[in-house]
Motif scaffolding. Sequence first.
Motif, mmCIF file in Angstrom:
data_model
loop_
_atom_site.group_PDB
_atom_site.id
_atom_site.type_symbol
_atom_site.label_atom_id
_atom_site.label_comp_id
_atom_site.label_asym_id
_atom_site.label_seq_id
_atom_site.Cartn_x
_atom_site.Cartn_y
_atom_site.Cartn_z
ATOM 1 N N GLU A 120 16.900 9.544 -4.231
ATOM 2 C CA GLU A 120 17.744 10.734 -4.139
ATOM 3 C C GLU A 120 17.279 11.688 -3.045
ATOM 4 O OE1 GLU A 120 17.805 12.478 -8.041
ATOM 5 O OE2 GLU A 120 18.859 10.751 -8.888
ATOM 6 N N PHE A 121 15.972 11.795 -2.873
ATOM 7 C CA PHE A 121 15.451 12.751 -1.898
ATOM 8 C C PHE A 121 15.243 12.152 -0.511
ATOM 9 C CE2 PHE A 121 14.589 15.102 -5.731
ATOM 10 C CZ PHE A 121 14.831 16.409 -5.334
ATOM 11 N N PHE A 122 14.968 10.864 -0.443
ATOM 12 C CA PHE A 122 14.544 10.313 0.845
ATOM 13 C C PHE A 122 15.477 9.259 1.420
ATOM 14 C CE2 PHE A 122 10.653 11.711 -1.400
ATOM 15 C CZ PHE A 122 10.344 12.761 -0.564
ATOM 16 N N GLU A 123 16.594 8.963 0.743
ATOM 17 C CA GLU A 123 17.514 7.969 1.290
ATOM 18 C C GLU A 123 18.200 8.471 2.562
ATOM 19 O OE1 GLU A 123 20.342 6.977 -1.714
ATOM 20 O OE2 GLU A 123 21.286 8.941 -1.686
ATOM 21 N N CYS A 124 18.158 9.789 2.787
ATOM 22 C CA CYS A 124 18.752 10.340 4.011
ATOM 23 C C CYS A 124 17.929 9.954 5.245
ATOM 24 C CB CYS A 124 18.874 11.860 3.914
ATOM 25 S SG CYS A 124 17.300 12.703 3.713
ATOM 26 N N LEU A 125 16.708 9.493 5.011
ATOM 27 C CA LEU A 125 15.863 9.023 6.107
ATOM 28 C C LEU A 125 16.056 7.525 6.269
ATOM 29 C CD1 LEU A 125 12.494 10.790 5.155
ATOM 30 C CD2 LEU A 125 14.207 11.580 6.798
ATOM 31 N N GLY A 126 15.968 7.066 7.492
ATOM 32 C CA GLY A 126 16.008 5.635 7.729
ATOM 33 C C GLY A 126 14.716 4.994 7.238
ATOM 34 N N GLU A 127 14.718 3.679 7.098
ATOM 35 C CA GLU A 127 13.536 2.948 6.625
ATOM 36 C C GLU A 127 12.314 3.253 7.486
ATOM 37 O OE1 GLU A 127 11.167 0.765 4.259
ATOM 38 O OE2 GLU A 127 13.264 1.188 3.850
ATOM 39 N N GLU A 128 12.498 3.268 8.798
ATOM 40 C CA GLU A 128 11.381 3.541 9.705
ATOM 41 C C GLU A 128 10.861 4.977 9.526
ATOM 42 O OE1 GLU A 128 10.683 3.677 14.487
ATOM 43 O OE2 GLU A 128 11.930 2.048 13.685
ATOM 44 N N GLU A 129 11.777 5.926 9.329
ATOM 45 C CA GLU A 129 11.358 7.315 9.105
ATOM 46 C C GLU A 129 10.583 7.459 7.795
ATOM 47 O OE1 GLU A 129 14.660 10.232 11.033
ATOM 48 O OE2 GLU A 129 15.383 8.875 9.454
ATOM 49 N N ARG A 130 11.059 6.779 6.750
ATOM 50 C CA ARG A 130 10.358 6.838 5.460
ATOM 51 C C ARG A 130 8.958 6.251 5.587
ATOM 52 N NH1 ARG A 130 15.402 5.271 3.496
ATOM 53 N NH2 ARG A 130 14.726 3.140 3.158
ATOM 54 N N GLU A 131 8.844 5.131 6.265
ATOM 55 C CA GLU A 131 7.528 4.502 6.450
ATOM 56 C C GLU A 131 6.608 5.389 7.290
ATOM 57 O OE1 GLU A 131 6.093 1.864 4.981
ATOM 58 O OE2 GLU A 131 7.917 1.888 3.764
ATOM 59 N N THR A 132 7.158 6.026 8.313
ATOM 60 C CA THR A 132 6.357 6.936 9.146
ATOM 61 C C THR A 132 5.871 8.125 8.329
ATOM 62 O OG1 THR A 132 7.516 6.268 11.162
ATOM 63 C CG2 THR A 132 6.390 8.400 11.214
ATOM 64 N N LEU A 133 6.775 8.722 7.563
ATOM 65 C CA LEU A 133 6.396 9.857 6.725
ATOM 66 C C LEU A 133 5.306 9.457 5.736
ATOM 67 C CD1 LEU A 133 6.779 12.782 5.770
ATOM 68 C CD2 LEU A 133 8.690 11.962 4.348
ATOM 69 N N LYS A 134 5.493 8.337 5.078
ATOM 70 C CA LYS A 134 4.511 7.841 4.113
ATOM 71 C C LYS A 134 3.159 7.586 4.786
ATOM 72 C CE LYS A 134 4.000 3.917 1.016
ATOM 73 N NZ LYS A 134 4.682 2.723 0.524
ATOM 74 N N ARG A 135 3.190 6.955 5.945
ATOM 75 C CA ARG A 135 1.955 6.658 6.673
ATOM 76 C C ARG A 135 1.236 7.941 7.080
ATOM 77 N NH1 ARG A 135 1.467 6.630 11.781
ATOM 78 N NH2 ARG A 135 3.672 6.273 12.210
ATOM 79 N N LEU A 136 1.978 8.924 7.567
ATOM 80 C CA LEU A 136 1.377 10.200 7.972
ATOM 81 C C LEU A 136 0.750 10.919 6.784
ATOM 82 C CD1 LEU A 136 4.111 11.494 10.449
ATOM 83 C CD2 LEU A 136 1.774 10.787 11.032
#
Length: 152
Positions: A120-136
């Motif tokens: 619900e909160f993070f589907e607005c991000l693309g897969e690559e953006e979600r992975e980048t955010l998680k990694r950071l």
Amino acid sequence: MSTRPVSDLPAHIGFWLRMVSNHVSHAFAVKLSAMDVTVAEWTLLRVLYGKQPTPPSRIADEMGMSRGAITKLADRLIAKSLVARKASTDDGRSQTLALTDRGIGLVPELAALADRNDAEFFECLGEEERETLKRLLQGLAERGHMTTLPLG
């Protein structure tokens, strides 16, 4: 009175992290409350899931909590028939915690709520953006030696 400029709240990365975290955490807490579980209880249930009976001291170390806090949390889950406390098979004086059958059955349902909340909160991000955010965020946690599990 100081004449130094004062930065605006939104100028801080921490402000945005806290804003997002508060909303994500609150929404998840609401979903869990409908299942009569708190975020802290969910965390302990998930830590116990798939494990053999485990001493509370080991769980306290893993979760970054005091043994007393684990005992209180376990007592609440025992009252809900989700966790059982038993004498250790190795040493009758020590105790272990384990999920009951009811607890084992509930964890996948709660995990699905967690997955849905993230979506619900993070589907607005693309897969690559979600992975980048998680990694950071993981990198910041590692560099800051942040090992205590978030409980709320």
